[in-house]
Design a protein around this motif. Structure first.
Motif, mmCIF file in Angstrom:
data_model
loop_
_atom_site.group_PDB
_atom_site.id
_atom_site.type_symbol
_atom_site.label_atom_id
_atom_site.label_comp_id
_atom_site.label_asym_id
_atom_site.label_seq_id
_atom_site.Cartn_x
_atom_site.Cartn_y
_atom_site.Cartn_z
ATOM 1 N N ALA A 1 35.647 40.986 22.327
ATOM 2 C CA ALA A 1 35.505 42.338 22.871
ATOM 3 C C ALA A 1 34.153 42.522 23.535
ATOM 4 N N ALA A 2 33.092 41.980 22.914
ATOM 5 C CA ALA A 2 31.759 42.126 23.496
ATOM 6 C C ALA A 2 31.645 41.386 24.818
ATOM 7 N N VAL A 3 32.164 40.159 24.874
ATOM 8 C CA VAL A 3 32.078 39.384 26.112
ATOM 9 C C VAL A 3 32.868 40.063 27.229
ATOM 10 N N TRP A 4 33.969 40.713 26.885
ATOM 11 C CA TRP A 4 34.792 41.373 27.901
ATOM 12 C C TRP A 4 34.143 42.658 28.422
ATOM 13 N N VAL B 1 38.789 35.143 34.935
ATOM 14 C CA VAL B 1 37.642 34.391 34.427
ATOM 15 C C VAL B 1 37.041 35.089 33.210
ATOM 16 N N ARG B 2 36.901 36.410 33.300
ATOM 17 C CA ARG B 2 36.355 37.153 32.158
ATOM 18 C C ARG B 2 37.240 37.010 30.928
ATOM 19 N N ALA B 3 38.563 37.037 31.133
ATOM 20 C CA ALA B 3 39.484 36.900 30.006
ATOM 21 C C ALA B 3 39.355 35.519 29.373
ATOM 22 N N ALA C 1 41.477 37.860 19.338
ATOM 23 C CA ALA C 1 40.675 37.951 20.553
ATOM 24 C C ALA C 1 41.562 38.171 21.777
ATOM 25 N N ALA C 2 42.652 37.406 21.877
ATOM 26 C CA ALA C 2 43.548 37.570 23.024
ATOM 27 C C ALA C 2 44.199 38.945 23.020
ATOM 28 N N GLY C 3 44.604 39.418 21.842
ATOM 29 C CA GLY C 3 45.217 40.741 21.773
ATOM 30 C C GLY C 3 44.261 41.845 22.152
ATOM 31 N N LEU C 4 43.005 41.720 21.717
ATOM 32 C CA LEU C 4 42.025 42.751 22.042
ATOM 33 C C LEU C 4 41.744 42.790 23.539
ATOM 34 N N VAL C 5 41.682 41.609 24.167
ATOM 35 C CA VAL C 5 41.460 41.569 25.614
ATOM 36 C C VAL C 5 42.574 42.309 26.344
ATOM 37 N N ARG D 1 50.066 48.770 41.397
ATOM 38 C CA ARG D 1 48.911 48.649 40.512
ATOM 39 C C ARG D 1 49.030 47.409 39.637
ATOM 40 N N LEU D 2 50.252 47.119 39.144
ATOM 41 C CA LEU D 2 50.428 45.958 38.304
ATOM 42 C C LEU D 2 50.179 44.673 39.064
ATOM 43 N N ARG D 3 50.571 44.638 40.336
ATOM 44 C CA ARG D 3 50.357 43.434 41.121
ATOM 45 C C ARG D 3 48.876 43.167 41.329
ATOM 46 N N ARG D 4 48.043 44.220 41.336
ATOM 47 C CA ARG D 4 46.626 44.054 41.593
ATOM 48 C C ARG D 4 45.787 44.212 40.333
ATOM 49 N N ALA D 5 46.445 44.295 39.158
ATOM 50 C CA ALA D 5 45.707 44.594 37.931
ATOM 51 C C ALA D 5 44.726 43.483 37.579
ATOM 52 N N TRP D 6 45.139 42.235 37.748
ATOM 53 C CA TRP D 6 44.303 41.109 37.343
ATOM 54 C C TRP D 6 43.802 40.393 38.577
ATOM 55 N N THR D 7 42.521 40.516 38.839
ATOM 56 C CA THR D 7 41.890 39.772 39.911
ATOM 57 C C THR D 7 41.379 38.442 39.362
#
Length: 281
Positions: free
Chosen positions: A71-74, A44-46, A11-15, A33-39
């Motif tokens: 994968a579905a939840v993401w 929370v979604r992850a 699950a973690a790898g797929l995310v 872009r990398l600095r702003r990749a994860w909001t």
């Protein structure tokens, strides 16, 4: 326990794979872009996706179930939810048109281009106010206007903004009626683009609704089988069954991806994406 750990790892790898494979339009340099990749929303979604995958692994003891659930939840919020990116794009185009008109009106009062940018920074519409304020700060700190405009274009990463930036960059150091006329034309063009995109969105509303209905029906059917009729899914408990389930899940995921792609409006290519276009005249 081994199955649970394997499910969590999958699950973690797929995310992470899904996040890395997401299409992004050309924009700022890779480091920005990398600095702003994860909001915060992405985090929370992850976490929710990993938690859902863990819950699926505990409930079914199937590693593939954990993988597919994560994968579905993401991804499903983007399929079933509103197209927020489209609304942000429309708001940005309208804001760029308004800013071009503000620059035109400020220039008509005998202010220089740098002074016009600084004067409009505080009254620019909200969707682009922060980038315009950063542009004004760069101008005040002594950065060359063409370089500051290039950074501004990279920050917005919008084809309409590229047109305005190119006009401003070509007119840097020159003040006259030609730039005023060009800004008027660009503002009108931006508003026409927003209207065209709105008409296209209305035409594609049926496709997006169909995508939501099909996706929701499939998810409800799978959830109902898992909760109400586990015996029907007994053949999937073997290794062969897990492989077949993975194949079926991949087919469903491909279908959902195609439906989502078909219901979205592609972003036009940027004007200043090429190095030749970015070189100051």
């Amino acid at each position: 326990m081994v199955a649970i750990l394997l499910g969590m790892g999958c699950a973690a790898g797929l995310v992470m794979i899904i996040d890395g494979a997401r299409h992004r339009p050309p924009g700022p340099p890779r480091g920005a872009r990398l600095r702003r990749a994860w909001t915060s929303v992405d985090r929370v979604r992850a976490l929710v996706a990993v938690g859902a995958g863990f819950a699926a692994a505990v409930a079914t003891r199937w590693p593939v179930a954990a993988l597919l659930t994560a994968a579905a939840v993401w991804t499903l919020p983007g399929v079933l939810g509103p197209d927020r990116e489209h609304h942000r794009t429309l708001a940005r185009i309208e804001a760029i048109a308004t800013w071009a008109e503000l620059l035109r009106d400020t220039l008509s009062s005998a202010a220089g281009l740098e002074q016009a940018i600084t004067a409009t920074a505080t009254v620019t519409p909200q969707p682009i106010r922060v980038p315009v304020q950063q542009l004004a700060d760069a101008v005040r700190s002594g950065v060359r206007l063409p370089d500051a405009l290039n950074r501004f274009a990279d920050e917005l990463a919008d084809p309409t903004a590229d047109l305005v930036v190119r006009a401003l960059r070509q007119a840097a150091g020159h003040h006259g009626g030609q730039l005023t006329e060009r800004l008027t034309s660009l503002a009108a063009t931006a508003r026409e683009q927003a209207q065209i995109r709105m008409r296209v969105t209305t035409a594609r509303a049926t496709t997006r609704t169909a995508a939501r209905v099909i996706t929701g029906t499939c998810v409800a059917m799978i959830t109902g089988l898992v909760v109400l009729n586990r015996g029907f899914l007994a053949p999937y408990m073997s290794l062969t069954g897990q492989l077949v389930l993975l194949l079926l899940g991949g087919l469903f995921a491909g279908g959902f991806w195609w439906l989502t792609r078909a219901s979205r409006i592609p972003q036009p290519p940027r004007v200043l994406a090429n190095t030749a276009e970015r070189t100051p005249a």
